[in-house]
Design a protein around this motif. Structure first.
Motif, PDB file in Angstrom:
ATOM      1  N   ALA A  28       7.563  -5.372   2.872  1.00  0.00           N
ATOM      2  CA  ALA A  28       6.564  -5.074   3.472  1.00  0.00           C
ATOM      3  C   ALA A  28       6.686  -3.475   3.894  1.00  0.00           C
ATOM      4  N   TYR A  29       5.891  -2.511   3.369  1.00  0.00           N
ATOM      5  CA  TYR A  29       6.018  -1.297   3.866  1.00  0.00           C
ATOM      6  C   TYR A  29       4.769  -0.763   4.749  1.00  0.00           C
ATOM      7  N   THR A  30       4.975   0.374   5.428  1.00  0.00           N
ATOM      8  CA  THR A  30       4.161   0.906   6.398  1.00  0.00           C
ATOM      9  C   THR A  30       3.095   1.793   5.720  1.00  0.00           C
ATOM     10  N   TYR A  31       1.961   1.538   6.318  1.00  0.00           N
ATOM     11  CA  TYR A  31       0.730   2.453   5.872  1.00  0.00           C
ATOM     12  C   TYR A  31       0.096   2.820   7.038  1.00  0.00           C
ATOM     13  N   ILE A  32      -0.200   4.111   7.163  1.00  0.00           N
ATOM     14  CA  ILE A  32      -0.746   4.782   8.314  1.00  0.00           C
ATOM     15  C   ILE A  32      -2.031   5.190   8.022  1.00  0.00           C
ATOM     16  N   THR A  33      -2.995   4.410   9.035  1.00  0.00           N
ATOM     17  CA  THR A  33      -4.475   4.345   8.687  1.00  0.00           C
ATOM     18  C   THR A  33      -4.979   5.890   9.002  1.00  0.00           C
ATOM     19  N   VAL A  39       0.457   0.061   9.997  1.00  0.00           N
ATOM     20  CA  VAL A  39       0.019  -1.348   9.717  1.00  0.00           C
ATOM     21  C   VAL A  39       0.754  -1.687   8.413  1.00  0.00           C
ATOM     22  N   SER A  40       0.917  -2.927   8.419  1.00  0.00           N
ATOM     23  CA  SER A  40       1.877  -3.334   7.287  1.00  0.00           C
ATOM     24  C   SER A  40       1.212  -3.348   5.992  1.00  0.00           C
ATOM     25  N   GLN A  41       1.934  -3.106   4.779  1.00  0.00           N
ATOM     26  CA  GLN A  41       1.135  -3.263   3.620  1.00  0.00           C
ATOM     27  C   GLN A  41       2.174  -3.862   2.499  1.00  0.00           C
TER      28      GLN A  41
END
Length: 74
Positions: A28-33, A39-41
């Motif tokens: 699970a990677y980090t996604y920045i909105t 959030v998890s990605q």
């Protein structure tokens, strides 16, 4: 269940279901909105998806349980 490796994936044969179960370990990677929230990605890609019935352009549904995510083709 009998376990074996194929292309880096743990595979098991479920005798009760007459089916092959594939277990892929992904991260699970980090996604920045746009608002700056982390959030998890997760990303799933590879030939194995078509081998298990998920073709390019098909729609999928996610079933989410505690510590479990199931991906189903619609």
């Amino acid at each position: 269940m009998v376990g074996f490796q194929r292309n880096g994936c743990l595979m098991t044969e479920d005798i009760n279901l007459d089916d092959i179960v594939a277990i892929w370990r992904i991260k699970a990677y980090t996604y920045i909105t746009k608002s700056g929230k982390n959030v998890s990605q997760i990303n799933s890609q590879g030939n194995w998806m078509e081998q298990f019935g998920v073709e390019i352009g098909s729609s999928i549904s996610d079933e989410c349980y505690q510590n479990r995510l199931i991906i189903l083709e619609d």
